[in-house]
Write a protein that holds these residues in place. Structure first.
Motif, mmCIF file in Angstrom:
data_model
loop_
_atom_site.group_PDB
_atom_site.id
_atom_site.type_symbol
_atom_site.label_atom_id
_atom_site.label_comp_id
_atom_site.label_asym_id
_atom_site.label_seq_id
_atom_site.Cartn_x
_atom_site.Cartn_y
_atom_site.Cartn_z
ATOM 1 N N SER A 122 22.731 61.403 23.215
ATOM 2 C CA SER A 122 23.461 60.495 23.827
ATOM 3 C C SER A 122 24.608 61.013 24.045
ATOM 4 O O SER A 122 25.217 60.680 25.343
ATOM 5 N N LEU A 123 25.437 61.979 23.485
ATOM 6 C CA LEU A 123 26.637 62.330 23.411
ATOM 7 C C LEU A 123 26.502 63.739 24.999
ATOM 8 O O LEU A 123 27.564 63.866 25.604
ATOM 9 N N LEU A 141 32.080 59.871 28.198
ATOM 10 C CA LEU A 141 32.400 60.706 27.319
ATOM 11 C C LEU A 141 31.960 62.000 27.330
ATOM 12 O O LEU A 141 32.334 62.615 26.432
ATOM 13 N N ALA A 142 30.748 61.947 27.773
ATOM 14 C CA ALA A 142 30.013 63.648 27.548
ATOM 15 C C ALA A 142 30.916 64.510 27.873
ATOM 16 O O ALA A 142 30.589 65.636 27.381
ATOM 17 N N TYR A 143 31.931 64.426 28.694
ATOM 18 C CA TYR A 143 32.398 65.754 29.320
ATOM 19 C C TYR A 143 33.850 65.941 28.601
ATOM 20 O O TYR A 143 34.720 66.795 28.761
ATOM 21 N N SER A 144 34.169 64.938 27.448
ATOM 22 C CA SER A 144 35.209 65.084 26.586
ATOM 23 C C SER A 144 35.260 66.217 25.599
ATOM 24 O O SER A 144 33.935 66.486 25.195
ATOM 25 N N PRO A 145 36.405 66.992 24.930
ATOM 26 C CA PRO A 145 36.340 67.712 24.028
ATOM 27 C C PRO A 145 35.692 67.023 22.760
ATOM 28 O O PRO A 145 34.865 67.794 22.068
ATOM 29 N N ALA A 175 33.366 64.657 22.629
ATOM 30 C CA ALA A 175 32.068 64.482 22.431
ATOM 31 C C ALA A 175 31.270 65.806 22.572
ATOM 32 O O ALA A 175 30.235 65.911 21.813
ATOM 33 N N ARG A 176 31.953 66.811 23.058
ATOM 34 C CA ARG A 176 31.091 68.271 22.852
ATOM 35 C C ARG A 176 31.182 68.724 21.472
ATOM 36 O O ARG A 176 30.148 69.246 20.948
ATOM 37 N N SER A 177 32.288 68.405 20.717
ATOM 38 C CA SER A 177 32.482 68.649 19.252
ATOM 39 C C SER A 177 31.478 67.931 18.395
ATOM 40 O O SER A 177 30.819 68.353 17.560
ATOM 41 N N MET A 178 31.231 66.750 18.526
ATOM 42 C CA MET A 178 30.637 65.728 18.008
ATOM 43 C C MET A 178 28.943 66.320 18.379
ATOM 44 O O MET A 178 28.027 66.299 17.303
ATOM 45 N N ALA A 179 28.630 66.412 19.695
ATOM 46 C CA ALA A 179 27.036 66.783 19.702
ATOM 47 C C ALA A 179 26.873 68.267 19.319
ATOM 48 O O ALA A 179 25.859 68.341 18.766
ATOM 49 N N ALA A 180 28.023 69.170 19.064
ATOM 50 C CA ALA A 180 27.806 70.451 18.450
ATOM 51 C C ALA A 180 27.238 70.163 17.019
ATOM 52 O O ALA A 180 26.756 71.041 16.569
ATOM 53 N N ALA A 181 28.329 69.538 16.536
ATOM 54 C CA ALA A 181 28.097 69.336 14.866
ATOM 55 C C ALA A 181 26.714 68.583 14.619
ATOM 56 O O ALA A 181 25.909 68.671 13.629
ATOM 57 N N CYS A 182 26.231 67.717 15.465
ATOM 58 C CA CYS A 182 24.947 67.029 15.266
ATOM 59 C C CYS A 182 23.713 68.008 15.426
ATOM 60 O O CYS A 182 22.624 67.786 14.867
ATOM 61 N N GLU A 183 23.930 68.911 16.564
ATOM 62 C CA GLU A 183 22.888 69.860 16.417
ATOM 63 C C GLU A 183 22.758 70.849 15.481
ATOM 64 O O GLU A 183 21.723 71.264 14.891
ATOM 65 N N VAL A 226 30.499 74.005 21.823
ATOM 66 C CA VAL A 226 31.830 73.323 22.242
ATOM 67 C C VAL A 226 32.445 73.845 23.485
ATOM 68 O O VAL A 226 32.851 73.020 24.355
ATOM 69 N N THR A 227 32.348 75.217 23.754
ATOM 70 C CA THR A 227 32.957 75.773 24.975
ATOM 71 C C THR A 227 32.179 75.642 26.126
ATOM 72 O O THR A 227 32.255 75.994 27.212
ATOM 73 N N GLY A 228 30.546 75.359 25.788
ATOM 74 C CA GLY A 228 29.778 75.168 26.881
ATOM 75 C C GLY A 228 28.984 76.708 27.273
ATOM 76 O O GLY A 228 28.488 76.838 28.323
ATOM 77 N N ASP A 229 29.176 77.694 26.552
ATOM 78 C CA ASP A 229 28.389 78.875 26.536
ATOM 79 C C ASP A 229 27.067 78.710 26.258
ATOM 80 O O ASP A 229 26.659 79.245 25.241
ATOM 81 N N GLY A 230 26.360 78.067 27.194
ATOM 82 C CA GLY A 230 24.892 77.918 27.020
ATOM 83 C C GLY A 230 24.116 79.299 26.849
ATOM 84 O O GLY A 230 23.154 79.232 25.821
ATOM 85 N N ASP A 231 24.335 80.260 27.412
ATOM 86 C CA ASP A 231 23.340 81.638 27.163
ATOM 87 C C ASP A 231 23.767 81.962 25.672
ATOM 88 O O ASP A 231 22.681 82.509 25.017
ATOM 89 N N SER A 232 24.758 82.137 25.287
ATOM 90 C CA SER A 232 25.070 82.571 23.797
ATOM 91 C C SER A 232 24.394 81.657 22.843
ATOM 92 O O SER A 232 23.971 81.968 21.912
ATOM 93 N N ALA A 233 24.572 80.484 23.025
ATOM 94 C CA ALA A 233 23.771 79.497 22.062
ATOM 95 C C ALA A 233 22.489 79.646 22.249
ATOM 96 O O ALA A 233 21.654 79.604 21.108
ATOM 97 N N GLU A 234 21.954 80.027 23.336
ATOM 98 C CA GLU A 234 20.116 79.822 23.613
ATOM 99 C C GLU A 234 19.902 81.407 22.603
ATOM 100 O O GLU A 234 18.683 81.119 22.046
ATOM 101 N N ARG A 235 20.602 82.474 22.865
ATOM 102 C CA ARG A 235 20.133 83.344 22.136
ATOM 103 C C ARG A 235 20.123 83.224 20.582
ATOM 104 O O ARG A 235 19.332 83.733 19.774
ATOM 105 N N HIS A 236 21.306 82.382 20.108
ATOM 106 C CA HIS A 236 21.309 82.067 18.663
ATOM 107 C C HIS A 236 20.049 81.336 18.334
ATOM 108 O O HIS A 236 19.299 81.519 17.209
ATOM 109 N N ARG A 237 19.822 80.214 19.258
ATOM 110 C CA ARG A 237 18.470 79.439 18.882
ATOM 111 C C ARG A 237 17.188 80.475 18.884
ATOM 112 O O ARG A 237 16.444 79.807 17.958
ATOM 113 N N GLU A 238 17.049 81.159 19.702
ATOM 114 C CA GLU A 238 15.911 81.968 19.774
ATOM 115 C C GLU A 238 15.598 82.977 18.391
ATOM 116 O O GLU A 238 14.534 83.065 17.819
ATOM 117 N N PHE A 239 16.797 83.374 17.935
ATOM 118 C CA PHE A 239 16.707 84.370 16.936
ATOM 119 C C PHE A 239 16.340 83.377 15.668
ATOM 120 O O PHE A 239 15.575 83.732 14.818
#
Length: 433
Positions: free
Chosen positions: A28-29, A36-40, A42-50, A282-295
């Motif tokens: 949802s966030l 609200l999805a583009y607010s800091p 919402a990004r922090s809450m979405a990151a915490a939820c993930e 939180v910062t929107g660095d999708g590539d780095s986050a995806e590498r973490h997920r894969e590992f």
């Protein structure tokens, strides 16, 4: 009775509603339609939820996921096929599409994956580096909680029986690579085959970071097993599979115990990695986050081991040091390493290995006195730890080519067919450090 598995399952089920709610909140966030999805915030809450959802999730068995590989600059399709199966193991091979100008047949390489908590897919990088110029097979061990009690026991003796059957069924002109834990049963299986005159024996075995003789350069893992003894592990680490799985009531060493031990060895690194992932989200660095997920999708996926296999391995390998002492018994017969006379051995170790210390794998060369020196080789890789021995940049650029050259030369020196199908006699490489 050790009820830890039941408490673990209960905790997982109790957190399931919160995990589902967190996942729904995250979606949802992150929904583009949400203003609200583009607010800091919402990004922090979405990151915490993930992060919460990932920490409380049970990770399923990953797939190898090979669809293509690059051979001599050409993308070649790859398909996966099961060629051998038993209740506790299946063997997978990877069929490559036709490549014009590629010499055939290529060496057959069986990679024996460790049965130590993680799935065989942990060796995806190991397989990928060998695929271009080998016909690769890999043992895909079965999670013990998924094997019904009716399938019987699986102990170290059964493991060795599986290997002997595999070497026969996949031979002749077979080469074997044992990564970490399987080094002991692979060496024992080949010794049994040579002692009993079974054919065909593999042309070579590559032992990588294996605990052949844990009295050499003992690590914290080795010392713990030696100090506690088998009885302590049976009291504290063995439990039974709960009713939710096909292997209900089977006695096992749970994968989540092994994972806890792995993570505790480098806890600071894992905590920092998760903190960094939160920042990336939180910062929107999708590539780095995806590498973490894969590992961590791979690293956190674990399997259970049968109690009898785990306890027999602890006693035989880490407490009694039975193989290097010459007292290891398989099906009532002593395993005689002096019987190894034809199967070449390459031992590979990592300079910074904190699981199998330097010298533990090299011991295999000293324990096989009747194997000619020209069929023995050693490689110490500087600057790598345990996982760097079979994965990562040093493995791809240095270790994998070293293994390929050894396989090629040992196949030729044993009279096996080369890449063009001709029998070639040639010198074997000398041992190197």
């Amino acid at each position: 009775m050790n009820l830890s598995y039941f408490w673990y399952e209960a905790a997982r089920l109790m957190t399931a509603p919160a995990r589902l709610a967190a996942d729904m909140a995250r979606h949802s966030l992150q929904n583009p339609a949400n203003p609200l999805a583009y607010s800091p915030y919402a990004r922090s809450m979405a990151a915490a939820c993930e992060m919460f959802e990932r920490v409380t999730r049970r990770y399923g068995k990953p797939s190898f996921g090979f669809t293509s590989i690059i051979i001599d600059g050409v993308s070649v399709p790859v398909s996966e096929r099961v060629v051998w199966e038993r209740p506790f193991c299946r063997v997978v091979t990877f069929d490559r599409g036709f490549v014009r100008g590629l010499a055939e047949p290529q060496p057959k390489l069986l990679i024996v994956a460790p049965m130590s908590g993680h799935y065989a897919t942990l060796l995806r990088g190991t397989v990928e580096a060998m695929l271009p110029h080998h016909q690769v097979f890999i043992t895909d061990w079965t999670d013990a909680r998924m094997v019904p009690l009716a399938a019987g026991r699986f102990d170290l003796d059964t493991y060795i029986d599986y290997l002997i059957d595999l070497f026969r069924d996949l031979g002749p002109n077979l080469h074997v690579m044992a990564v970490c834990q399987p080094a002991v049963p692979v060496l024992a299986a080949i010794a049994v085959m040579e002692a009993q005159g079974h054919a065909p024996v593999p042309d070579s075995m590559t032992l990588m970071g294996g605990p052949i003789d844990t009295r050499r350069s003992p690590t914290a893992v080795n010392c713990l097993a030696q100090e506690r003894g088998t009885a302590w592990f049976e009291r504290n680490c063995i439990t039974t599979v709960p009713a939710a799985y096909p292997g209900v009531w089977r006695r096992v060493y749970p994968g989540f115990f092994q994972l806890s031990g792995f993570m505790a060895m480098n806890l600071d690194r894992h905590v920092n990695a998760h903190a960094e992932m939160f920042d990336h989200l939180v910062t929107g660095d999708g590539d780095s986050a995806e590498r973490h997920r894969e590992f961590y999708d791979e690293y956190l996926a674990v399997m259970d081991l049968t109690a009898e296999f785990y306890l027999q391995t602890v006693k035989t390998v880490f407490v009694d040091h039975a193989l290097p002492k010459g007292t290891m018994i398989h099906r009532g017969t002593r395993v005689d390493l002096g019987a190894v006379r034809s199967c070449a051995i390459l031992c590979i170790e990592g300079e910074n290995d904190d699981i199998s210390g330097v010298g533990q794998t090299q011991a295999a060369l000293d324990l096989t006195p009747n194997l000619p020196p020209e069929r023995k080789a050693y490689h110490l890789q500087t600057g790598v730890g345990h996982y760097g021995v079979f994965n990562g940049s040093r493995y791809r650029t240095v270790i994998a080519p070293r293994i390929a050259a050894f396989i090629r030369d040992m196949g030729r020196s044993s009279g096996a067919a080369d890449g063009n199908g001709a029998a070639i006699d040639g010198p074997a490489p000398e041992a190197q450090t």
